[in-house]
Design an enzyme around this catalytic site. Structure first.
Site, short mmCIF file in Angstrom:
data_model
loop_
_atom_site.label_atom_id
_atom_site.label_comp_id
_atom_site.label_asym_id
_atom_site.label_seq_id
_atom_site.Cartn_x
_atom_site.Cartn_y
_atom_site.Cartn_z
N VAL A 11 -12.07 -11.56 1.45
CA VAL A 11 -12.46 -10.19 1.80
C VAL A 11 -13.63 -10.20 2.78
CG1 VAL A 11 -13.44 -8.05 0.89
CG2 VAL A 11 -11.67 -9.26 -0.40
N ASP A 30 -23.27 -16.74 3.23
CA ASP A 30 -22.72 -17.39 2.04
C ASP A 30 -23.76 -18.40 1.56
OD1 ASP A 30 -19.46 -17.54 1.13
OD2 ASP A 30 -20.84 -19.01 0.26
N GLU A 150 -11.93 -2.11 -0.45
CA GLU A 150 -10.99 -2.50 0.61
C GLU A 150 -9.58 -2.50 0.01
OE1 GLU A 150 -9.27 -5.38 0.45
OE2 GLU A 150 -10.26 -6.14 -1.36
N PHE A 151 -8.63 -2.24 0.89
CA PHE A 151 -7.23 -2.20 0.44
C PHE A 151 -6.42 -3.23 1.23
CE2 PHE A 151 -9.16 1.98 -0.15
CZ PHE A 151 -9.05 2.08 -1.53
N LEU A 152 -7.09 -4.33 1.58
CA LEU A 152 -6.45 -5.34 2.41
C LEU A 152 -5.49 -6.17 1.59
CD1 LEU A 152 -9.70 -6.79 4.02
CD2 LEU A 152 -8.40 -4.77 4.71
N GLU A 154 -3.65 -9.81 1.42
CA GLU A 154 -3.76 -11.14 2.02
C GLU A 154 -2.54 -11.37 2.90
OE1 GLU A 154 -4.68 -14.29 -0.71
OE2 GLU A 154 -6.25 -13.08 -1.61
N GLY A 274 11.22 -9.46 -8.71
CA GLY A 274 11.12 -10.90 -8.46
C GLY A 274 10.54 -11.62 -9.65
N GLY A 278 1.30 -11.70 -8.61
CA GLY A 278 0.22 -12.68 -8.84
C GLY A 278 -0.91 -12.37 -7.88
N CYS A 281 -5.93 -10.43 -7.12
CA CYS A 281 -6.31 -9.03 -7.35
C CYS A 281 -5.60 -8.38 -8.52
CB CYS A 281 -6.05 -8.23 -6.08
SG CYS A 281 -6.84 -8.96 -4.64
C1 UGA Z 1 -3.32 -6.30 -3.25
C2 UGA Z 1 -3.16 -4.88 -2.73
O1 UGA Z 1 -1.86 -4.70 -2.17
C3 UGA Z 1 -4.20 -4.56 -1.67
O2 UGA Z 1 -4.10 -3.19 -1.28
C4 UGA Z 1 -5.59 -4.81 -2.26
O3 UGA Z 1 -6.61 -4.60 -1.31
C5 UGA Z 1 -5.69 -6.26 -2.75
O4 UGA Z 1 -4.66 -6.48 -3.74
C6 UGA Z 1 -7.04 -6.46 -3.35
O5 UGA Z 1 -7.36 -5.81 -4.36
O6 UGA Z 1 -7.87 -7.18 -2.78
P1 UGA Z 1 -2.62 -8.73 -2.36
O7 UGA Z 1 -3.03 -9.21 -3.72
O8 UGA Z 1 -3.11 -9.45 -1.15
O9 UGA Z 1 -3.08 -7.19 -2.17
O10 UGA Z 1 -1.06 -8.78 -2.29
P2 UGA Z 1 0.17 -7.77 -2.42
O11 UGA Z 1 0.92 -7.76 -1.16
O12 UGA Z 1 -0.23 -6.46 -2.97
O13 UGA Z 1 1.04 -8.54 -3.51
C7 UGA Z 1 0.56 -8.77 -4.83
C8 UGA Z 1 1.63 -9.43 -5.66
O14 UGA Z 1 2.69 -8.54 -5.94
C9 UGA Z 1 2.27 -10.65 -4.99
O15 UGA Z 1 2.47 -11.67 -5.93
C10 UGA Z 1 3.59 -10.11 -4.48
O16 UGA Z 1 4.57 -11.10 -4.33
C11 UGA Z 1 3.93 -9.13 -5.59
N1 UGA Z 1 4.85 -8.05 -5.17
C12 UGA Z 1 4.49 -7.16 -4.21
C13 UGA Z 1 6.09 -7.94 -5.79
O17 UGA Z 1 6.44 -8.75 -6.68
N2 UGA Z 1 6.93 -6.93 -5.43
C14 UGA Z 1 6.59 -6.02 -4.48
O18 UGA Z 1 7.40 -5.10 -4.20
C15 UGA Z 1 5.34 -6.15 -3.85
#
Ligand code: UGA
Length: 476
Positions: A11, A30, A150-152, A154, A274, A278, A281
């Site tokens: 982040v 850091d 943040e809503f980023l 990865e 799926g 994981g 977050c």
């Molecule tokens: C998530 C949120 O999407 C972000 O908005 C947030 O800022 C971030 O956490 C955080 O709190 O820092 P991230 O963990 O990077 O982001 O990844 P995602 O794309 O949200 O995926 C999270 C998990 O859900 C992954 O394991 C992904 O494979 C899984 N996933 C996602 C599914 O199994 N199905 C989906 O339809 C979408």
């Protein structure tokens, strides 16, 4: 504006690079001197699209790296805290890094500054930060504490930062809210996007031209962050539960998703079933949000169900692999994907890692490949029974089955004839639904996915009679 970002992890580093891209003067801080040294030399410690270009563009100009927190604080108007908030054994967030950073920031307050939580933290954290800073001698009228979650995601963090759905700024004084507004002005008034060729990353399709800012109180902002992640995870567990029903009745979850998601009130995103969610977050934030609710007298049972559906999803997938292969001991399994999702090298709370560990315990021999996470995975996986390869085809060669665990786009574009020819048996167990079952059947695979009927090869199998017999129950 002069900005310090404390913490140079996923982040903090992205935020620091993007603030520099917006034109601010940024110091990334850091306490890991070795990491700061590597960043100063031009190394990019994480796999994140567009980050290398941004760092190269701004390093030693708009963006510097340092271990001197107090010095950076003295020079800055805004200090963002982006340090880790790992989960404790009880499920709440461990805020000890946030606390020690807040105390150190207090020592550098020499004129008005805002201290902004960027790490995901439970509601009331801003109050705690203020309290400890006052206790450590920061003058009450020289600082405010804000929350700017943040809503980023990865893998797409830079694009998410520069082209956000919304920017949430939580502040409890007008002065503080105004500093935050100024920081994001290039995004909210659209001036950043009008720089033409000089923007680091081109706008996504249908970009409206300016970002929306939502100004709230600090507590609301803190809740917005937890509630957003909790809602997204709920969508995933919901669709995984629906996928499980689809499997029981022989329906196709992809069709069901289209039917559900085309209702604009629901939307079709985050409805991919799926192996479960994981990452650093969702698992942590859901437990922390549930914990906060409990502490404040509310038993958030919905979140407990979301969490248990997610855990069960991995166990179900393992049962699927067993169904496909009959016995597991001694089987050579090609595993594509170790990261928690495609586009990142992050393996924290990765379902893939847990599934690989379980397969190893069952006595399987694992041939793994991940485009970015091989090295990180090696650090946490047992050294016996697993080899990591540099390409998907190397991993697949001579394996008894292929198991897909991460949704990297390159895994959805495999040369299926080549896969079919190199696998010992044409068995694919796809935890990410990357392929169309009908297509897999025509290519001669026994194909298992999530929430969709299993398919048998549409053409003659040369080497897999034994396995077909096992699957159809016609075992001698
Ligand atoms: C998530 C949120 O999407 C972000 O908005 C947030 O800022 C971030 O956490 C955080 O709190 O820092 P991230 O963990 O990077 O982001 O990844 P995602 O794309 O949200 O995926 C999270 C998990 O859900 C992954 O394991 C992904 O494979 C899984 N996933 C996602 C599914 O199994 N199905 C989906 O339809 C979408």
């Amino acid at each position: 504006m002069r900005i310090s970002v404390v913490g140079s992890g996923y982040v903090g580093l992205v935020a620091a690079a993007c603030f520099a891209e917006l034109g601010h003067d940024v110091v990334s801080i850091d306490n890991d001197a070795e990491k700061i040294g590597r960043l100063q030399q031009g190394e990019v410690p994480i796999h994140e699209q567009h980050l290398p270009e941004l760092l190269a563009r701004h390093r030693n100009k708009k963006l510097t790296f340092s271990t001197d927190l107090a010095g950076a604080v003295r020079q800055s108007t805004a200090i963002f805290i982006a340090v880790g908030t790992p989960a404790t054994n009880e499920g709440d967030a461990d805020l000890s890094y946030v606390e020690s950073v807040s105390r150190a920031i207090a020592l550098g307050i020499n004129d008005y500054k805002i201290v902004v939580e960027k790490s995901t933290v439970p509601v009331f954290t801003s109050n705690w930060i203020r309290k400890v800073m006052l206790l450590d001698g920061a003058p009450a009228d020289l600082f405010d504490v804000a929350s700017n979650p943040e809503f980023l995601r990865e893998g797409t963090a830079v694009v998410d930062f520069l082209y956000p759905d919304r920017i949430v700024t939580g502040a409890d004084t007008a002065r503080c809210a105004d500093v935050l507004r100024q920081i994001y002005l290039p995004l909210t008034d659209g001036s950043y996007y009008r720089r033409g060729d000089r923007v680091a990353v081109p706008a996504p399709k249908n970009w409206p031209g300016a970002a929306r800012i939502i100004a709230t109180t600090t507590k609301s902002a803190e809740i917005i962050k937890h509630a957003s992640n909790a809602f997204l995870a709920t969508k995933i567990s919901f669709i995984n539960a629906v996928a499980n029903i689809c499997e029981s009745v022989g329906a196709d979850v992809k069709e069901v998703c289209e039917g559900i998601g085309s209702d604009s009130r629901i939307g079709n995103r985050f409805l991919s079933p799926g192996v479960g969610y994981g990452g650093s977050c969702f698992p942590k934030d859901l437990k922390a949000f549930r914990h906060v609710a409990r502490e404040n007298g509310y038993d958030f049972t919905l979140l407990s169900s979301v969490i248990s559906i997610n855990e069960e999803q991995r166990a179900r997938f393992l049962r699927k692999v067993r169904t496909a292969l009959w016995t597991l001991k001694g089987k050579k399994i090609a595993v594509l994907g170790l990261a928690f999702k495609g586009g990142t090298d992050d393996i924290r709370e990765s379902p893939a890692i847990e599934i690989v560990k379980s397969l190893l315990k069952e006595g399987c021999e694992i041939r793994a490949y991940d485009p970015a996470a091989n090295d990180r995975a090696r650090e946490v996986l047992p050294s016996q029974g697993i080899s990591c390869y540099e390409s998907a085809y190397d991993a697949i060669k001579g394996a008894d089955a292929l198991v897909i665990l991460t949704d990297w786009s390159e895994f959805a574009e495999l040369d299926l004839d080549r896969v079919r020819a190199t696998l010992t048996y044409p068995i694919v167990v796809d935890g990410r639904n990357l392929y169309d079952p009908a297509v897999m059947a025509t290519y001669g695979f026994l194909y298992y996915s999530v929430g969709r009927p299993d398919v048998q090869p549409a053409r003659r199998i040369e080497k897999s009679e034994k396995i077909t017999a096992a699957v159809t129950g016609k075992v001698e």
